[in-house]
Scaffold this motif. Structure first.
Motif, PDB file in Angstrom:
ATOM      1  N   GLY A  90      45.425  21.567  53.944  1.00  0.00           N
ATOM      2  CA  GLY A  90      44.291  21.402  54.495  1.00  0.00           C
ATOM      3  C   GLY A  90      43.349  22.496  54.565  1.00  0.00           C
ATOM      4  O   GLY A  90      42.222  22.523  55.046  1.00  0.00           O
ATOM      5  N   VAL A 246      37.198  20.336  56.863  1.00  0.00           N
ATOM      6  CA  VAL A 246      37.946  18.995  57.383  1.00  0.00           C
ATOM      7  C   VAL A 246      38.110  17.979  56.394  1.00  0.00           C
ATOM      8  O   VAL A 246      37.511  17.948  55.492  1.00  0.00           O
ATOM      9  CB  VAL A 246      36.664  18.303  58.179  1.00  0.00           C
ATOM     10  N   SER A 247      39.292  17.382  56.406  1.00  0.00           N
ATOM     11  CA  SER A 247      39.942  16.570  55.215  1.00  0.00           C
ATOM     12  C   SER A 247      40.410  15.279  55.943  1.00  0.00           C
ATOM     13  O   SER A 247      40.760  15.516  57.135  1.00  0.00           O
ATOM     14  CB  SER A 247      40.689  17.223  54.301  1.00  0.00           C
ATOM     15  N   GLY A 248      40.690  14.575  55.443  1.00  0.00           N
ATOM     16  CA  GLY A 248      41.493  12.988  55.774  1.00  0.00           C
ATOM     17  C   GLY A 248      40.506  12.142  56.023  1.00  0.00           C
ATOM     18  O   GLY A 248      39.368  12.191  55.427  1.00  0.00           O
ATOM     19  N   HIS A 249      40.870  11.442  57.172  1.00  0.00           N
ATOM     20  CA  HIS A 249      39.976  10.238  57.734  1.00  0.00           C
ATOM     21  C   HIS A 249      38.716  10.380  58.286  1.00  0.00           C
ATOM     22  O   HIS A 249      38.620  10.111  59.678  1.00  0.00           O
ATOM     23  CB  HIS A 249      40.900   9.229  58.316  1.00  0.00           C
ATOM     24  N   PRO A 253      34.093  14.577  54.910  1.00  0.00           N
ATOM     25  CA  PRO A 253      35.003  15.574  55.017  1.00  0.00           C
ATOM     26  C   PRO A 253      34.000  16.769  54.201  1.00  0.00           C
ATOM     27  O   PRO A 253      32.984  16.734  53.745  1.00  0.00           O
ATOM     28  CB  PRO A 253      35.994  14.959  54.125  1.00  0.00           C
ATOM     29  N   ILE A 286      45.465  17.569  62.901  1.00  0.00           N
ATOM     30  CA  ILE A 286      46.058  18.703  62.884  1.00  0.00           C
ATOM     31  C   ILE A 286      44.965  19.851  62.847  1.00  0.00           C
ATOM     32  O   ILE A 286      44.005  19.830  61.647  1.00  0.00           O
ATOM     33  CB  ILE A 286      46.915  18.786  61.495  1.00  0.00           C
ATOM     34  N   ILE A 341      43.005  18.475  59.466  1.00  0.00           N
ATOM     35  CA  ILE A 341      43.367  17.254  58.779  1.00  0.00           C
ATOM     36  C   ILE A 341      43.442  16.076  59.917  1.00  0.00           C
ATOM     37  O   ILE A 341      44.061  16.118  60.826  1.00  0.00           O
ATOM     38  CB  ILE A 341      44.780  17.344  58.146  1.00  0.00           C
ATOM     39  N   MET A 343      43.675  11.930  60.844  1.00  0.00           N
ATOM     40  CA  MET A 343      44.456  10.791  60.609  1.00  0.00           C
ATOM     41  C   MET A 343      44.027   9.734  61.463  1.00  0.00           C
ATOM     42  O   MET A 343      43.950   9.994  62.778  1.00  0.00           O
ATOM     43  CB  MET A 343      46.044  10.982  60.753  1.00  0.00           C
ATOM     44  N   VAL A 347      47.478   4.922  60.092  1.00  0.00           N
ATOM     45  CA  VAL A 347      48.524   5.964  59.329  1.00  0.00           C
ATOM     46  C   VAL A 347      49.746   5.946  60.219  1.00  0.00           C
ATOM     47  O   VAL A 347      49.627   5.911  61.716  1.00  0.00           O
ATOM     48  CB  VAL A 347      48.162   7.566  59.554  1.00  0.00           C
ATOM     49  N   ALA A 352      53.313  10.254  57.876  1.00  0.00           N
ATOM     50  CA  ALA A 352      52.916  11.210  57.463  1.00  0.00           C
ATOM     51  C   ALA A 352      53.593  12.467  57.609  1.00  0.00           C
ATOM     52  O   ALA A 352      53.540  13.280  56.705  1.00  0.00           O
ATOM     53  CB  ALA A 352      51.669  11.545  58.587  1.00  0.00           C
ATOM     54  N   ASN A 355      55.530  13.263  54.557  1.00  0.00           N
ATOM     55  CA  ASN A 355      54.653  13.885  53.396  1.00  0.00           C
ATOM     56  C   ASN A 355      54.861  15.321  53.506  1.00  0.00           C
ATOM     57  O   ASN A 355      54.985  16.250  52.870  1.00  0.00           O
ATOM     58  CB  ASN A 355      53.426  13.461  53.636  1.00  0.00           C
ATOM     59  N   ILE A 356      54.556  15.816  54.903  1.00  0.00           N
ATOM     60  CA  ILE A 356      54.363  17.139  55.217  1.00  0.00           C
ATOM     61  C   ILE A 356      55.949  17.870  54.949  1.00  0.00           C
ATOM     62  O   ILE A 356      56.009  19.038  54.350  1.00  0.00           O
ATOM     63  CB  ILE A 356      54.061  17.490  56.705  1.00  0.00           C
ATOM     64  N   THR A 447      48.257   2.728  51.733  1.00  0.00           N
ATOM     65  CA  THR A 447      48.269   3.911  51.328  1.00  0.00           C
ATOM     66  C   THR A 447      49.568   4.842  51.474  1.00  0.00           C
ATOM     67  O   THR A 447      50.047   5.088  52.519  1.00  0.00           O
ATOM     68  CB  THR A 447      47.222   4.748  51.688  1.00  0.00           C
ATOM     69  N   LEU A 449      52.391   7.549  51.722  1.00  0.00           N
ATOM     70  CA  LEU A 449      52.242   8.878  52.042  1.00  0.00           C
ATOM     71  C   LEU A 449      53.536   9.679  51.402  1.00  0.00           C
ATOM     72  O   LEU A 449      53.554  10.895  51.411  1.00  0.00           O
ATOM     73  CB  LEU A 449      52.250   9.166  53.342  1.00  0.00           C
TER      74      LEU A 449
ATOM     75  N   ARG B  82      49.616  15.930  45.705  1.00  0.00           N
ATOM     76  CA  ARG B  82      50.759  14.817  46.374  1.00  0.00           C
ATOM     77  C   ARG B  82      50.659  15.087  48.154  1.00  0.00           C
ATOM     78  O   ARG B  82      50.954  14.352  48.608  1.00  0.00           O
ATOM     79  CB  ARG B  82      52.256  15.313  46.018  1.00  0.00           C
ATOM     80  N   LEU B  84      49.370  16.091  51.917  1.00  0.00           N
ATOM     81  CA  LEU B  84      48.874  15.071  52.994  1.00  0.00           C
ATOM     82  C   LEU B  84      47.367  14.709  52.933  1.00  0.00           C
ATOM     83  O   LEU B  84      47.396  13.354  52.687  1.00  0.00           O
ATOM     84  CB  LEU B  84      49.029  15.535  54.348  1.00  0.00           C
ATOM     85  N   SER B  85      46.528  15.686  52.776  1.00  0.00           N
ATOM     86  CA  SER B  85      45.006  15.118  52.659  1.00  0.00           C
ATOM     87  C   SER B  85      44.847  14.244  51.470  1.00  0.00           C
ATOM     88  O   SER B  85      44.002  13.147  51.776  1.00  0.00           O
ATOM     89  CB  SER B  85      44.013  16.448  52.776  1.00  0.00           C
ATOM     90  N   ALA B  87      47.095  12.451  49.927  1.00  0.00           N
ATOM     91  CA  ALA B  87      47.926  11.118  50.237  1.00  0.00           C
ATOM     92  C   ALA B  87      47.113  10.453  51.089  1.00  0.00           C
ATOM     93  O   ALA B  87      47.176   9.083  50.708  1.00  0.00           O
ATOM     94  CB  ALA B  87      49.375  11.605  50.741  1.00  0.00           C
ATOM     95  N   LEU B  88      46.554  10.810  51.953  1.00  0.00           N
ATOM     96  CA  LEU B  88      45.765   9.920  53.065  1.00  0.00           C
ATOM     97  C   LEU B  88      44.780   9.371  52.299  1.00  0.00           C
ATOM     98  O   LEU B  88      44.229   8.002  52.708  1.00  0.00           O
ATOM     99  CB  LEU B  88      45.280  10.808  54.093  1.00  0.00           C
ATOM    100  N   MET B  89      44.059  10.037  51.342  1.00  0.00           N
ATOM    101  CA  MET B  89      42.985   9.269  50.614  1.00  0.00           C
ATOM    102  C   MET B  89      43.380   8.451  49.353  1.00  0.00           C
ATOM    103  O   MET B  89      42.550   8.238  48.359  1.00  0.00           O
ATOM    104  CB  MET B  89      41.826  10.162  50.119  1.00  0.00           C
ATOM    105  N   TYR B  92      48.794   8.906  45.893  1.00  0.00           N
ATOM    106  CA  TYR B  92      49.948   8.383  45.288  1.00  0.00           C
ATOM    107  C   TYR B  92      49.426   7.169  44.261  1.00  0.00           C
ATOM    108  O   TYR B  92      50.066   7.195  43.212  1.00  0.00           O
ATOM    109  CB  TYR B  92      50.869   7.857  46.471  1.00  0.00           C
ATOM    110  N   LYS B  93      48.568   6.530  44.584  1.00  0.00           N
ATOM    111  CA  LYS B  93      47.938   5.415  43.956  1.00  0.00           C
ATOM    112  C   LYS B  93      47.007   6.093  42.709  1.00  0.00           C
ATOM    113  O   LYS B  93      47.482   5.290  41.501  1.00  0.00           O
ATOM    114  CB  LYS B  93      46.971   4.667  44.689  1.00  0.00           C
ATOM    115  N   CYS B 126      41.328  19.731  49.502  1.00  0.00           N
ATOM    116  CA  CYS B 126      41.486  18.871  50.338  1.00  0.00           C
ATOM    117  C   CYS B 126      40.305  17.826  50.735  1.00  0.00           C
ATOM    118  O   CYS B 126      40.342  16.820  51.195  1.00  0.00           O
ATOM    119  CB  CYS B 126      42.312  19.084  51.519  1.00  0.00           C
TER     120      CYS B 126
END
Ligand SMILES: Cc1cc2nc3c(=O)[nH]c(=O)nc-3n(C[C@H](O)[C@H](O)[C@H](O)COP(=O)(O)O)c2cc1C
Ligand code: SF4
Ligand code: FES
Lengths: 450, 162
Positions: A90, A246-249, A253, A286, A341, A343, A347, A352, A355-356, A447, A449, B82, B84-85, B87-89, B92-93, B126
């Protein structure tokens, strides 16, 4: 809404700004070092103490206090190590400093070395940044040729060199004593404190300062503007700026630099980052790198906090929490390395966490049984839940494994690897208990994880 | 050990960076891996002799750090993040797309020897997820279309060599 205040990332992504010495000097580069080497080293340490600067590597330890703990009577050389291992999931801020503005780091490092009478510094950069290592090496060579690094710096009697040292793909090298072992040419097995406090028994059993890349850039700013001026940025106890990664959804970001504590989580995610993706809702975040305990949208944090001299009640949702070390600690998580991070409602928390957990299980150095085995079992259980059969009692089992790790290990990785599981179960326990049912009815996640 | 003269020169130079020779273990392993492509068995006693330490001291380092490999890999190394950040986007694909393109699996060398695909942990980028490191170069926002484009490029280079 406060606006960004870029003091460290001032030139990042600026069109036309290049990472060579000429460009840096056109922007006033090394002028602060020139003035610093004419001052008394103790004065510089005092400025850093007055600034209230807290380390940006994760723990938020006051930099001036750290420098004050250095054993200066031992007669042994003092080393400074720049922690450029940047590997807390992150987190992605040091990368940009090193690639785009390496001289800012070198100037900050040299000022810090001069202040602490350091004759040799190392930049420990993670192995996966080969270009970063080359850029730093070139920048150091340029700085050496211009007499900002090396022998008799700027005509003074002070000499100090910097070398770049590359890691090789192990997260635990970010932990300062693991880093020191690695720099000595060994496995990065962290050392036990006491007695191995780096300030006393660090690299080659000599007093050693380990600071994060960003921290040393703040030192440069402090040397220029003074500790008191720096302390007026941000909020009391959480001075200066913070870079949020900032990353993720979210819609936008990226990295954003704000005065510490002057922006809330809600402002950061909704206004700065443009809110959730179309048609989605935020579910969890997170706030300070993957080890930080998760926050669940909809939960409330209540208590009393100090404002000036008074104690006042607070009743916050996730969106209301000010982004600073103390506020995030108060609500039971941490500001850590600034890695946020996000979500959304697509999710599933079991996936999740799986994955962590795969990350921590892969990265445990393996010295301490609770960490090595605990991290592995947390991964095995969550992976089985996703790819095999999930059971209602897995939630309790996961919690019991996680609870047996922290406080029983050599380094803080023990805490780092158990906090995700502890907090996910505490806040999304039902999702874990119902996961077997969910899998029967819900269509598989789009998706993966894990 | 059959190393290029410039590797030997770099090795001698880098040892001078440290008050203790043993500190040069990781730098030497990097230099040898860059030269040979992996860490051959004979490198272990060779480094030990060079740094005046025991072979076990080198061996335990080689086996600890994920970046050191003890056998050859494909001509190009595709490392997909691989964590989290990414993987969320869709990380894996992205990885699956590379596997399909080169008809191989993670951790294996493709049949034509062109690529090795691996999952790696967070690459500290990320915000531009999902990211992929191909040899030394970071590629950002590698969605399926970009994975295809990068694969085509690698295939084209491979074809031009034949
Ligand atoms: C498991 C673990 C991983 C860490 N990883 C990093 C890292 O990648 N980068 C970093 O600067 N600090 C990392 N730290 C924190 C360092 O141990 C150390 O506190 C920091 O480099 C001190 O610098 P600062 O005071 O300037 O923050 C990590 C700590 C732990 C326990
Ligand atoms: S807590 Fe984990 S990472 Fe830290 S020393 Fe122990 S086994 Fe190693
Ligand atoms: S999670 Fe992929 S770069 Fe950080």
């Amino acid at each position: 809404m406060p606006s960004e205040r870029r003091i460290i990332f001032q030139h990042i992504d600026e069109p036309g700004y290049t990472n060579d010495l000429a460009c840096y000097q056109r922007h006033g580069g090394y002028e602060i070092l020139k003035k610093a080497v004419l001052r008394k080293p103790e004065e510089l340490i005092d400025e850093v103490k007055k600034s209230g600067l807290r380390g940006r590597g994760g723990a938020g330890f006051p930099c001036g206090v750290k420098w004050g703990l250095v054993d200066r009577k031992s007669g042994k050389p003092i080393y400074l190590i720049v922690n450029a291992d940047e590997s807390e999931p992150g987190t992605f801020k040091d990368r940009y400093i090193m690639h785009q503005d390496p001289h800012q780091l070198i100037e900050g490092t040299m000022i810090s070395c001069f202040a602490n009478n350091v004759k040799q510094a190392y930049i420990y950069i993670r192995g996966e940044m080969p270009h970063g290592a080359r850029i730093l090496e070139k920048a150091i060579a340029e700085a050496r040729a211009a007499n900002f690094v090396g022998k008799n710096i700027l005509g003074t009697s002070y000499s100090c060199d910097i070398f770049v040292h590359r890691g090789a793909g192990a997260y635990i090298c970010g932990e300062e004593t693991g880093l020191i072992e690695s720099l000595e040419g060994k496995r990065a097995n962290p050392r036990i404190k006491p007695p191995y406090f780096p300030a006393v028994l660090g690299l080659y059993q000599c007093p050693t300062i380990v600071n994060n890349v960003e921290t040393l850039c703040h030192v440069k700013y402090i040397a220029e503007h003074g500790g008191e001026a720096y302390a007026r940025i941000g909020t009391p106890g959480n001075t200066g700026t913070r870079i949020f990664c900032v990353s993720g959804h979210v819609q936008r970001p990226g990295y954003y630099e704000f005065e510490a504590g002057k922006i809330t989580m809600g402002q950061l995610l909704n206004e700065v980052c443009g809110g959730p993706l179309p048609g989605r809702k935020f579910k969890a975040v997170i706030p300070g790198g993957s080890s930080a305990k998760i926050m669940r949208f909809g939960e409330r944090y209540k208590g009393k906090r100090k404002v000036g001299a008074e104690m006042v009640d607070y009743d916050w949702g996730v969106e209301d929490v000010p982004m600073d070390f103390d506020s995030l600690a108060m609500i039971g998580t941490m500001g850590g390395s600034g890695g946020v991070i996000v979500m959304d409602d697509t999710v599933n928390m079991v996936e999740a966490l799986a994955n962590i957990n795969a990350f921590y299980s892969h990265e445990s150095c393996g010295q301490c049984t609770p960490c090595r085995e605990g991290a592995l079992w947390m991964k095995k259980i969550t992976t089985r839940m996703v790819h095999g059969a999930a059971r209602t009692e897995d939630a309790a089992l996961l919690k019991s494994v996680a609870d047996q790790i922290p406080g029983r290990t050599i380094c803080a990785f023990g805490e780092a690897c158990s906090w995700p599981t502890q907090s996910f179960i505490a806040k999304f326990g039902d999702e874990f208990k119902n996961y077997a049912e969910t899998k029967k009815t819900a269509k598989p996640a789009e998706t993966a994880l894990i | 050990m059959n190393l290029k003269p410039e590797t030997l020169k770099s090795i001698d130079e880098v040892i001078t960076h440290y008050p203790s020779k043993r500190s040069a273990t990781l730098p030497l392993l990097h230099l040898i891996q860059e030269d040979v492509g992996f860490i051959p068995e004979e490198a272990i006693p060779w480094i030990a002799a060079k740094l005046e330490i025991q072979p076990i001291n080198v061996y335990e380092v080689v086996t600890f750090y994920p970046m050191f490999r003890r056998q050859p890999i494909g001509r190009r190394h595709i490392k997909v993040c691989r964590t989290l950040s990414c993987a969320l986007m869709g990380g894996y694909k992205t990885c699956a797309a590379f596997e399909r393109e080169f008809n191989t699996h993670r951790g294996e060398v493709s049949a034509d020897g062109e690529v090795t695909i691996d999952f790696v942990e967070c690459l500290a980028s990320c915000g531009t997820a999902p990211v992929v490191l191909i040899d030394d170069d970071l590629h950002e926002k590698v969605d399926l279309a970009k994975a295809k484009q990068l694969s085509d490029q690698i295939k084209k280079e491979a074809a031009s060599r034949r």
